[in-house]
Design a protein around this motif. Structure first.
Motif, mmCIF file in Angstrom:
data_model
loop_
_atom_site.group_PDB
_atom_site.id
_atom_site.type_symbol
_atom_site.label_atom_id
_atom_site.label_comp_id
_atom_site.label_asym_id
_atom_site.label_seq_id
_atom_site.Cartn_x
_atom_site.Cartn_y
_atom_site.Cartn_z
ATOM 1 N N SER A 1 18.277 -10.347 32.506
ATOM 2 C CA SER A 1 18.198 -10.249 33.957
ATOM 3 C C SER A 1 19.508 -9.764 34.549
ATOM 4 O O SER A 1 20.574 -9.860 33.929
ATOM 5 N N ALA A 2 19.419 -9.269 35.768
ATOM 6 C CA ALA A 2 20.611 -8.752 36.437
ATOM 7 C C ALA A 2 21.647 -9.836 36.702
ATOM 8 O O ALA A 2 22.845 -9.543 36.776
ATOM 9 N N ASP A 3 21.202 -11.083 36.816
ATOM 10 C CA ASP A 3 22.149 -12.166 37.087
ATOM 11 C C ASP A 3 22.596 -12.891 35.821
ATOM 12 O O ASP A 3 23.181 -13.966 35.881
ATOM 13 N N GLY A 4 22.326 -12.293 34.638
ATOM 14 C CA GLY A 4 22.929 -12.805 33.422
ATOM 15 C C GLY A 4 22.125 -13.807 32.629
ATOM 16 O O GLY A 4 22.698 -14.752 32.080
ATOM 17 N N GLU A 5 20.807 -13.596 32.514
ATOM 18 C CA GLU A 5 19.981 -14.456 31.683
ATOM 19 C C GLU A 5 19.315 -13.643 30.582
ATOM 20 O O GLU A 5 18.746 -12.576 30.844
ATOM 21 N N PHE A 6 19.405 -14.154 29.346
ATOM 22 C CA PHE A 6 18.568 -13.635 28.275
ATOM 23 C C PHE A 6 17.208 -14.286 28.468
ATOM 24 O O PHE A 6 17.040 -15.479 28.233
ATOM 25 N N VAL A 7 16.234 -13.505 28.922
ATOM 26 C CA VAL A 7 14.934 -14.051 29.325
ATOM 27 C C VAL A 7 14.060 -14.365 28.112
ATOM 28 O O VAL A 7 13.391 -15.395 28.046
ATOM 29 N N GLY A 8 14.056 -13.480 27.131
ATOM 30 C CA GLY A 8 13.192 -13.610 25.960
ATOM 31 C C GLY A 8 12.798 -12.224 25.485
ATOM 32 O O GLY A 8 13.277 -11.216 26.011
ATOM 33 N N GLY A 9 11.923 -12.170 24.504
ATOM 34 C CA GLY A 9 11.556 -10.855 24.010
ATOM 35 C C GLY A 9 10.459 -10.883 22.982
ATOM 36 O O GLY A 9 9.728 -11.861 22.846
ATOM 37 N N MET A 10 10.353 -9.798 22.231
ATOM 38 C CA MET A 10 9.328 -9.660 21.204
ATOM 39 C C MET A 10 9.959 -9.130 19.920
ATOM 40 O O MET A 10 11.001 -8.483 19.945
ATOM 41 N N ILE A 11 9.303 -9.440 18.813
ATOM 42 C CA ILE A 11 9.731 -8.971 17.493
ATOM 43 C C ILE A 11 8.522 -8.337 16.818
ATOM 44 O O ILE A 11 7.428 -8.914 16.810
ATOM 45 N N LEU A 12 8.723 -7.158 16.262
ATOM 46 C CA LEU A 12 7.670 -6.496 15.502
ATOM 47 C C LEU A 12 8.283 -5.830 14.274
ATOM 48 O O LEU A 12 9.506 -5.652 14.214
#
Length: 258
Positions: A143-154
């Motif tokens: 996020s723009a305010d500095g959070e690693f939100v999450g993601g995906m792995i493939l």
């Protein structure tokens, strides 16, 4: 100076860098070796002005042992009280200005966290999708305010093609240099590469579209990793290609006060 090491699933990348933010991503020396040649790094590192070592290792305990042995050999003639400190970087709840929103922060791959830190250092105050195109492909939101939100792995590009060759009776192992410019290939090798590239590009574009909708604002797309050069031309969205993003993240960590 800083010795930065990115020990991935296939290769080990390293760089000798300034211990200053002004030198972000600028190396005095750098290299990359397959796992089988890691022990040879001791000769390259011996005599370098190493003041601190920061390592991101996702390749397991055996490679950690080999890396530690190489470091010991490289500084073997230095007394214990002058040996450079070594940090084995791990994901945590917050580091270098990036807050980790994984349910269990330590379970986030340290390479993903380092890459996200590096991307934020290069593109501060921007919402980001960070795609790491390696043995596995990871697509993460920051996020723009500095959070690693999450993601995906493939599975990464090579894993996808190898899986087809290994689990089907008539499909071959293909070269990833096969011509895949046309989405409807007229021979099997190119059809496999084209399909796997489309899957990789599609995952990145889907993540970018979803995050743009969630944010209600523009989101920058960052690509890194060994397969990025093959995947990037398949993307229909604007993107930035950044080499050695994990190393840049480790340099950011080393030069950060938190």
């Amino acid at each position: 100076m800083l010795l930065l090491i990115d020990a991935g699933n296939t290769r080990v990348k390293w760089a000798l860098a300034e211990a200053a933010v002004a030198g972000m991503g600028v190396w005095h020396a750098a290299g990359s070796v397959p796992h089988a040649e890691v022990a040879e790094l001791a000769g390259l590192w011996r005599g370098m002005p190493i003041a601190r070592v920061v390592i991101a290792n996702v390749a397991g305990p055996r490679l950690r042992e080999v890396l530690q042995a190489a470091l010991d050999a490289a500084v073997g003639d230095i007394s214990d009280n002058t040996r450079p400190p070594v940090e084995w970087f791990v994901s945590s709840a917050e580091r270098a200005g990036l807050r980790n929103r994984y349910r269990q922060p330590a379970q986030l791959g340290c390479d993903r966290f380092a890459a996200a830190i590096g991307a934020r250092a290069l593109f501060p105050d921007r919402a980001l999708i960070v795609a790491g195109c390696g043995t596995a492909t990871t697509v993460d939101a920051v996020s723009a305010d500095g959070e690693f939100v999450g993601g995906m792995i493939l599975p990464g590009l090579s894993l996808m093609t190898a899986s087809l060759a290994g689990n089907t009776a008539q499909l071959p192992q293909v070269s990833l240099q096969a011509d895949a410019a046309h989405p409807f290939a007229d021979h099997t090798d190119a059809a496999i590469v084209s399909g796997c590239l489309a899957a990789q590009a599609g995952a990145i574009e889907r993540a970018l579209a979803a995050y743009r909708t969630a944010q209600g604002t523009d989101v920058a797309c960052i690509l890194t990793g060994g397969a990025a050069d093959l995947i990037a031309p398949q993307l229909s969205v604007a993107h930035e290609r950044i080499d050695n993003l994990v190393l840049i993240g480790l340099q950011t960590v080393a030069t950060s006060s938190c």
